[in-house]
Design an enzyme around this catalytic site. Structure first.
Site, mmCIF file in Angstrom:
data_model
loop_
_atom_site.group_PDB
_atom_site.id
_atom_site.type_symbol
_atom_site.label_atom_id
_atom_site.label_comp_id
_atom_site.label_asym_id
_atom_site.label_seq_id
_atom_site.Cartn_x
_atom_site.Cartn_y
_atom_site.Cartn_z
ATOM 1 N N SER A 244 -23.181 7.668 14.546
ATOM 2 C CA SER A 244 -23.752 7.105 15.272
ATOM 3 C C SER A 244 -25.060 7.517 15.299
ATOM 4 C CB SER A 244 -22.705 7.088 16.151
ATOM 5 O OG SER A 244 -23.933 6.004 16.857
ATOM 6 N N GLY B 119 -24.139 -1.565 23.416
ATOM 7 C CA GLY B 119 -25.380 -1.653 23.547
ATOM 8 C C GLY B 119 -25.218 -0.206 24.176
ATOM 9 N N PHE B 120 -24.690 1.024 24.414
ATOM 10 C CA PHE B 120 -25.763 2.130 24.718
ATOM 11 C C PHE B 120 -24.525 3.354 24.063
ATOM 12 C CE2 PHE B 120 -27.907 -0.975 27.734
ATOM 13 C CZ PHE B 120 -28.928 -0.990 27.546
ATOM 14 N N MET C 110 -14.816 -2.075 20.035
ATOM 15 C CA MET C 110 -15.265 -1.708 20.751
ATOM 16 C C MET C 110 -14.668 -0.595 21.440
ATOM 17 S SD MET C 110 -18.249 -1.153 19.708
ATOM 18 C CE MET C 110 -19.445 -0.512 20.704
ATOM 19 N N ASP D 176 -26.332 1.786 14.070
ATOM 20 C CA ASP D 176 -26.199 0.683 15.730
ATOM 21 C C ASP D 176 -27.755 -0.400 14.950
ATOM 22 O OD1 ASP D 176 -23.973 0.420 16.456
ATOM 23 O OD2 ASP D 176 -24.501 2.636 17.321
ATOM 24 N N MET E 291 -25.381 -5.793 16.283
ATOM 25 C CA MET E 291 -25.006 -6.394 17.764
ATOM 26 C C MET E 291 -26.128 -7.573 17.834
ATOM 27 S SD MET E 291 -23.860 -2.528 19.343
ATOM 28 C CE MET E 291 -24.045 -1.960 17.960
ATOM 29 N N MET F 77 -29.416 -3.921 17.029
ATOM 30 C CA MET F 77 -29.498 -4.371 18.259
ATOM 31 C C MET F 77 -30.550 -4.723 18.535
ATOM 32 S SD MET F 77 -28.612 -1.537 20.901
ATOM 33 C CE MET F 77 -26.555 -0.094 20.824
ATOM 34 N N GLY G 7 -21.958 9.170 18.876
ATOM 35 C CA GLY G 7 -23.286 9.279 18.771
ATOM 36 C C GLY G 7 -23.310 10.860 19.218
ATOM 37 N N ASP H 217 -16.140 2.510 18.536
ATOM 38 C CA ASP H 217 -16.531 2.721 18.684
ATOM 39 C C ASP H 217 -17.017 2.747 20.510
ATOM 40 O OD1 ASP H 217 -19.844 3.387 17.952
ATOM 41 O OD2 ASP H 217 -19.774 0.952 17.259
ATOM 42 N N HIS I 184 -23.943 -1.837 11.949
ATOM 43 C CA HIS I 184 -23.079 -2.174 12.864
ATOM 44 C C HIS I 184 -23.906 -3.522 13.578
ATOM 45 C CE1 HIS I 184 -20.831 -1.698 17.241
ATOM 46 N NE2 HIS I 184 -21.287 -3.483 16.628
ATOM 47 N N HIS J 51 -23.395 5.423 10.638
ATOM 48 C CA HIS J 51 -23.069 4.358 11.836
ATOM 49 C C HIS J 51 -24.044 4.230 11.390
ATOM 50 C CE1 HIS J 51 -20.437 1.730 14.171
ATOM 51 N NE2 HIS J 51 -21.454 2.172 14.980
HETATM 52 C C1 DX5 Z 1 -22.761 1.517 21.149
HETATM 53 C C2 DX5 Z 1 -22.677 1.389 20.109
HETATM 54 C C3 DX5 Z 1 -21.987 2.887 19.389
HETATM 55 C C4 DX5 Z 1 -22.712 4.236 19.773
HETATM 56 C C5 DX5 Z 1 -21.681 5.244 20.647
HETATM 57 O O1 DX5 Z 1 -23.298 -0.036 20.967
HETATM 58 O O2 DX5 Z 1 -21.924 0.506 18.936
HETATM 59 O O3 DX5 Z 1 -22.370 2.792 18.048
HETATM 60 O O4 DX5 Z 1 -23.474 4.902 19.212
HETATM 61 O O5 DX5 Z 1 -22.501 6.341 21.292
HETATM 62 P P1 DX5 Z 1 -20.704 6.945 21.573
HETATM 63 O O6 DX5 Z 1 -20.422 7.537 21.057
HETATM 64 O O7 DX5 Z 1 -22.715 7.942 22.919
HETATM 65 O O8 DX5 Z 1 -20.328 6.479 22.613
HETATM 66 ZN ZN ZN Z 2 -22.310 0.962 16.976
#
Ligand code: DX5
Ligand code: ZN
Length: 219
Positions: free
Chosen positions: A9, A142-143, A137, A35, A68, A37, A197, A175, A66, A33
């Site tokens: 990610s 979000g993070f 999820m 993200d 969000m 947002m 990520g 994720d 993805h 991946h």
């Molecule tokens: C969070 C994202 C994830 C994020 C995962 O909202 O959708 O894709 O990058 O990060 P890690 O693997 O660090 O939890």
């Molecule tokens: Zn994601």
């Protein structure tokens, strides 16, 4: 043995060197991946269409976007035109997941439906054969860098069972919080694509981190 994919990610990558970061994992990863947002559906902003466009010019890996975001239907065409291979929207952000999934597929790419950890898992089960991928999820969206939510194992198993019962080929992606400690249980519960990520990009050797996660997951 079921296939297993690790999907880095890029949210956790160093954006100042984004293409170098992607090149570092390309040899070990099929899926990238991405993200997106919007500051509405989640309490954070990341990046959007131009990043997908730019990455598309330099890689033939599967760009798995993805979203969000609220009103995802407004942005399907721009993300298709930018070069997405899969577009995943949140179940919570649409009144008609089947129609949205069909819209995405009508452009000749794959669709995914993501589910927030607070959403009862029963709500996604009727749609497992209406999309190409269910994204569970396993943290609050979000993070990056959060801890895996323990309730996720049972949720993965419920979706795995629904897919197997319907004998469809829909993939399960998970994720959030996937790392050396959690990868095996996530794959074991029935996940096909493990998004990671921090576990990839906060490790100096990104490629080795992907390989290690894969080996732990299937080992
Ligand atoms: C969070 C994202 C994830 C994020 C995962 O909202 O959708 O894709 O990058 O990060 P890690 O693997 O660090 O939890
Ligand atoms: Zn994601």
């Amino acid at each position: 043995m079921r296939e297993c994919f690790i999907a880095p990610s890029i949210l956790s990558a160093d954006f100042g060197y984004l293409m170098d970061e992607l090149k570092a994992v390309e040899g070990e990863a099929e899926y990238i991946h991405i993200d997106v947002m919007d500051g509405h559906y989640v309490d954070n902003l990341s990046f959007g269409i131009p990043i997908v466009q730019s990455l598309r010019k330099h890689t033939d890996k599967i760009l798995d976007v993805h979203l969000m975001i609220t009103n995802p239907e407004k942005f399907i065409k721009p993300f298709v035109d930018a070069g997405s291979d899969i577009i995943t929207f949140h179940l919570e952000c649409t009144d008609d997941p089947v129609e949205l999934s069909e819209l995405i597929r009508s452009y000749g790419i794959k669709s995914g439906i993501a589910v927030h950890p607070d959403t009862p898992i029963e709500l996604i089960l009727p749609f497992v054969d209406k999309t190409d991928k269910i994204l569970l999820m396993t943290v609050r969206p979000g993070f990056g860098g959060q801890g895996y939510m323990e309730i996720s194992d049972d949720r993965i198993k419920a979706v795995r069972k629904a897919i197997d019962d319907k004998a469809c080929k829909t993939l399960i992606s998970c994720d959030g919080g996937i790392n050396k400690t959690t990868a095996k249980r996530v794959y074991g519960a029935g996940c096909d694509i493990l998004v990671a990520g921090d576990a990839v990009f906060r490790n100096d050797d990104h490629a080795a981190a992907v390989m290690e996660l894969y080996n732990i997951a299937v080992g």
